[in-house]
Design a protein around this motif. Structure first.
Motif, PDB file in Angstrom:
ATOM      1  N   ASN A  67       0.834  -1.207   0.000  1.00 23.79           N
ATOM      2  CA  ASN A  67       0.000   0.000   0.000  1.00 23.79           C
ATOM      3  C   ASN A  67       0.866   1.254   0.000  1.00 23.79           C
ATOM      4  O   ASN A  67       0.605   2.216  -0.729  1.00 23.79           O
ATOM      5  N   ARG A  68       1.913   1.236   0.807  1.00 27.31           N
ATOM      6  CA  ARG A  68       2.828   2.387   0.852  1.00 27.31           C
ATOM      7  C   ARG A  68       3.630   2.492  -0.442  1.00 27.31           C
ATOM      8  O   ARG A  68       3.878   3.588  -0.947  1.00 27.31           O
ATOM      9  N   ALA A  69       4.032   1.334  -0.967  1.00 24.33           N
ATOM     10  CA  ALA A  69       4.841   1.333  -2.192  1.00 24.33           C
ATOM     11  C   ALA A  69       4.072   1.922  -3.365  1.00 24.33           C
ATOM     12  O   ALA A  69       4.652   2.583  -4.235  1.00 24.33           O
ATOM     13  N   GLU A  73       6.458   7.448  -6.413  1.00 20.59           N
ATOM     14  CA  GLU A  73       6.454   7.896  -7.806  1.00 20.59           C
ATOM     15  C   GLU A  73       7.018   6.834  -8.745  1.00 20.59           C
ATOM     16  O   GLU A  73       6.587   6.699  -9.888  1.00 20.59           O
ATOM     17  N   LEU A  74       7.995   6.068  -8.276  1.00 20.77           N
ATOM     18  CA  LEU A  74       8.666   5.082  -9.119  1.00 20.77           C
ATOM     19  C   LEU A  74       8.125   3.674  -8.907  1.00 20.77           C
ATOM     20  O   LEU A  74       8.798   2.691  -9.205  1.00 20.77           O
ATOM     21  N   CYS A  75       6.926   3.579  -8.397  1.00 13.20           N
ATOM     22  CA  CYS A  75       6.339   2.262  -8.132  1.00 13.20           C
ATOM     23  C   CYS A  75       6.074   1.522  -9.443  1.00 13.20           C
ATOM     24  O   CYS A  75       5.540   2.099 -10.394  1.00 13.20           O
ATOM     25  N   PRO A  76       6.439   0.241  -9.532  1.00 14.06           N
ATOM     26  CA  PRO A  76       6.140  -0.525 -10.747  1.00 14.06           C
ATOM     27  C   PRO A  76       4.651  -0.835 -10.853  1.00 14.06           C
ATOM     28  O   PRO A  76       3.887  -0.614  -9.906  1.00 14.06           O
ATOM     29  N   ILE A  77       4.250  -1.336 -11.997  1.00 16.32           N
ATOM     30  CA  ILE A  77       2.869  -1.780 -12.172  1.00 16.32           C
ATOM     31  C   ILE A  77       2.691  -3.086 -11.404  1.00 16.32           C
ATOM     32  O   ILE A  77       3.452  -4.034 -11.596  1.00 16.32           O
ATOM     33  N   LEU A  78       1.709  -3.134 -10.531  1.00  9.05           N
ATOM     34  CA  LEU A  78       1.460  -4.327  -9.724  1.00  9.05           C
ATOM     35  C   LEU A  78       0.288  -5.107 -10.313  1.00  9.05           C
ATOM     36  O   LEU A  78      -0.773  -4.539 -10.577  1.00  9.05           O
ATOM     37  N   ILE A  79       0.492  -6.395 -10.521  1.00  6.58           N
ATOM     38  CA  ILE A  79      -0.571  -7.270 -11.005  1.00  6.58           C
ATOM     39  C   ILE A  79      -0.760  -8.393  -9.990  1.00  6.58           C
ATOM     40  O   ILE A  79       0.173  -9.143  -9.703  1.00  6.58           O
ATOM     41  N   PHE A  80      -1.961  -8.478  -9.430  1.00  2.00           N
ATOM     42  CA  PHE A  80      -2.282  -9.521  -8.463  1.00  2.00           C
ATOM     43  C   PHE A  80      -3.169 -10.575  -9.121  1.00  2.00           C
ATOM     44  O   PHE A  80      -4.014 -10.246  -9.952  1.00  2.00           O
ATOM     45  N   ALA A  81      -2.980 -11.814  -8.725  1.00  4.33           N
ATOM     46  CA  ALA A  81      -3.830 -12.896  -9.230  1.00  4.33           C
ATOM     47  C   ALA A  81      -4.236 -13.788  -8.063  1.00  4.33           C
ATOM     48  O   ALA A  81      -3.426 -14.080  -7.182  1.00  4.33           O
ATOM     49  N   THR A  82      -5.498 -14.191  -8.049  1.00  7.33           N
ATOM     50  CA  THR A  82      -5.986 -15.092  -7.010  1.00  7.33           C
ATOM     51  C   THR A  82      -7.295 -15.716  -7.463  1.00  7.33           C
ATOM     52  O   THR A  82      -8.005 -15.150  -8.294  1.00  7.33           O
ATOM     53  N   ASN A  83      -7.594 -16.888  -6.920  1.00  7.10           N
ATOM     54  CA  ASN A  83      -8.878 -17.525  -7.213  1.00  7.10           C
ATOM     55  C   ASN A  83      -9.724 -17.653  -5.949  1.00  7.10           C
ATOM     56  O   ASN A  83     -10.692 -18.407  -5.914  1.00  7.10           O
ATOM     57  N   ARG A  84      -9.351 -16.910  -4.912  1.00  2.00           N
ATOM     58  CA  ARG A  84     -10.086 -16.963  -3.657  1.00  2.00           C
ATOM     59  C   ARG A  84     -11.258 -15.994  -3.674  1.00  2.00           C
ATOM     60  O   ARG A  84     -11.196 -14.931  -4.283  1.00  2.00           O
ATOM     61  N   GLY A  85     -12.320 -16.350  -2.960  1.00  3.01           N
ATOM     62  CA  GLY A  85     -13.474 -15.469  -2.819  1.00  3.01           C
ATOM     63  C   GLY A  85     -13.367 -14.694  -1.522  1.00  3.01           C
ATOM     64  O   GLY A  85     -12.345 -14.081  -1.235  1.00  3.01           O
ATOM     65  N   LEU A  86     -14.427 -14.722  -0.718  1.00  2.23           N
ATOM     66  CA  LEU A  86     -14.381 -14.080   0.594  1.00  2.23           C
ATOM     67  C   LEU A  86     -13.556 -14.943   1.537  1.00  2.23           C
ATOM     68  O   LEU A  86     -13.869 -16.116   1.756  1.00  2.23           O
ATOM     69  N   ASP A 106      -9.531  -1.172  -2.887  1.00  2.00           N
ATOM     70  CA  ASP A 106     -10.198   0.003  -3.450  1.00  2.00           C
ATOM     71  C   ASP A 106      -9.308   0.748  -4.438  1.00  2.00           C
ATOM     72  O   ASP A 106      -9.796   1.531  -5.254  1.00  2.00           O
ATOM     73  N   ARG A 107      -8.008   0.489  -4.399  1.00  2.00           N
ATOM     74  CA  ARG A 107      -7.070   1.190  -5.276  1.00  2.00           C
ATOM     75  C   ARG A 107      -6.747   0.389  -6.532  1.00  2.00           C
ATOM     76  O   ARG A 107      -5.944   0.822  -7.353  1.00  2.00           O
ATOM     77  N   LEU A 108      -7.363  -0.778  -6.667  1.00  2.00           N
ATOM     78  CA  LEU A 108      -7.028  -1.665  -7.774  1.00  2.00           C
ATOM     79  C   LEU A 108      -8.089  -1.632  -8.868  1.00  2.00           C
ATOM     80  O   LEU A 108      -9.261  -1.367  -8.611  1.00  2.00           O
ATOM     81  N   LEU A 109      -7.657  -1.909 -10.086  1.00  2.00           N
ATOM     82  CA  LEU A 109      -8.577  -2.155 -11.197  1.00  2.00           C
ATOM     83  C   LEU A 109      -8.765  -3.666 -11.282  1.00  2.00           C
ATOM     84  O   LEU A 109      -7.798  -4.401 -11.480  1.00  2.00           O
ATOM     85  N   ILE A 110      -9.998  -4.122 -11.128  1.00  2.00           N
ATOM     86  CA  ILE A 110     -10.265  -5.552 -11.045  1.00  2.00           C
ATOM     87  C   ILE A 110     -10.757  -6.074 -12.397  1.00  2.00           C
ATOM     88  O   ILE A 110     -11.680  -5.515 -12.992  1.00  2.00           O
ATOM     89  N   ILE A 111     -10.125  -7.132 -12.852  1.00  2.00           N
ATOM     90  CA  ILE A 111     -10.502  -7.764 -14.117  1.00  2.00           C
ATOM     91  C   ILE A 111     -11.196  -9.082 -13.804  1.00  2.00           C
ATOM     92  O   ILE A 111     -10.603  -9.978 -13.193  1.00  2.00           O
ATOM     93  N   ASN A 112     -12.439  -9.205 -14.200  1.00  2.00           N
ATOM     94  CA  ASN A 112     -13.166 -10.457 -14.002  1.00  2.00           C
ATOM     95  C   ASN A 112     -12.790 -11.455 -15.093  1.00  2.00           C
ATOM     96  O   ASN A 112     -12.656 -11.100 -16.260  1.00  2.00           O
ATOM     97  N   THR A 113     -12.607 -12.694 -14.700  1.00  2.00           N
ATOM     98  CA  THR A 113     -12.320 -13.747 -15.673  1.00  2.00           C
ATOM     99  C   THR A 113     -13.512 -14.689 -15.768  1.00  2.00           C
ATOM    100  O   THR A 113     -14.266 -14.852 -14.806  1.00  2.00           O
TER     101      THR A 113
END
Length: 206
Positions: A67-69, A73-86, A106-113
């Motif tokens: 979250n801090r990272a 300004e120089l933070c890389p693009i972060l891509i998260f992957a998971t198949n967990r629900g709640l 709340d800060r992420l763009l979520i892609i539905n598969t």
């Protein structure tokens, strides 16, 4: 980590070196120098990409660091992957979607598969067979596609290699339907394995 000569017993006898973390002041100086070069047009800074699979396995401290990272300004693009629900955020009793804290989510763009279609499964199996230099008959590929629909694409892909070995054992250059059925009977998918375990649950040690 920065390294400096150690003065402990280990370094005295074996020539080892102790590690020391880079101080925040040095990091800041490096960041300012790089930023100055970018502003002068002498270099271009590419932040890169960080891909984290099974992100739900991270704990609350790691999420706080990320979250801090993300604010840097120089933070890389972060891509998260998971198949967990709640599920619980590790290290807490908080239940959150995908096991990710809500303030970070709340800060992420979520892609539905979506699940693969029959045509997509067949195409992926065809590409995988070509990559692994496995020859397979059309009927066998169709049958393997059906297995992928009923179980999972991963299970269908995993059956390719043993089916090809069976075909070679029987002096065939291509995988046939019989080869796929042979390995299907011997290598079960996760669902069948769970059902089998449940049926014999009383016989296993607890």
């Amino acid at each position: 980590f920065a390294r400096e000569a150690g003065s402990d017993i280990f370094s005295l006898f074996f020539g080892g070196r102790e590690t020391k973390e880079i101080e925040p002041e040095i990091r800041q100086q490096v960041d300012e120098y790089i930023k100055e070069l970018v502003q002068q047009g002498k270099c271009e800074l590419l932040p890169g990409v960080v891909f984290i699979d099974e992100v739900s396995m991270l704990d609350i401290e790691t999420f706080a660091f990320l979250n801090r990272a993300m604010e840097q300004e120089l933070c890389p693009i972060l891509i998260f992957a998971t198949n967990r629900g709640l599920t619980n955020v590790r290290g807490t009793d908080i239940v959150s979607p995908h096991g990710i804290p809500l303030d970070l989510l709340d800060r992420l763009l979520i892609i539905n598969t979506k699940p693969y279609t029959k045509e997509e499964i067949r195409k992926i199996l065809e590409i995988r067979a070509e990559k692994e230099k496995v020859k397979i008959e059309k009927e066998a590929l169709d049958y393997l596609t059906q297995i992928g629909e009923k179980t999972s694409l991963r299970h269908a892909i995993q059956l390719l290699a043993p089916a090809y070995e069976v075909a070679k054992e029987n002096k065939r250059e291509k995988i046939t339907v019989e080869d796929v059925k042979f390995v299907e009977e011997r290598f079960v998918d996760v669902k069948k394995s769970v059902e089998y375990m449940k049926s014999l649950e009383e016989k296993f040690l607890k």
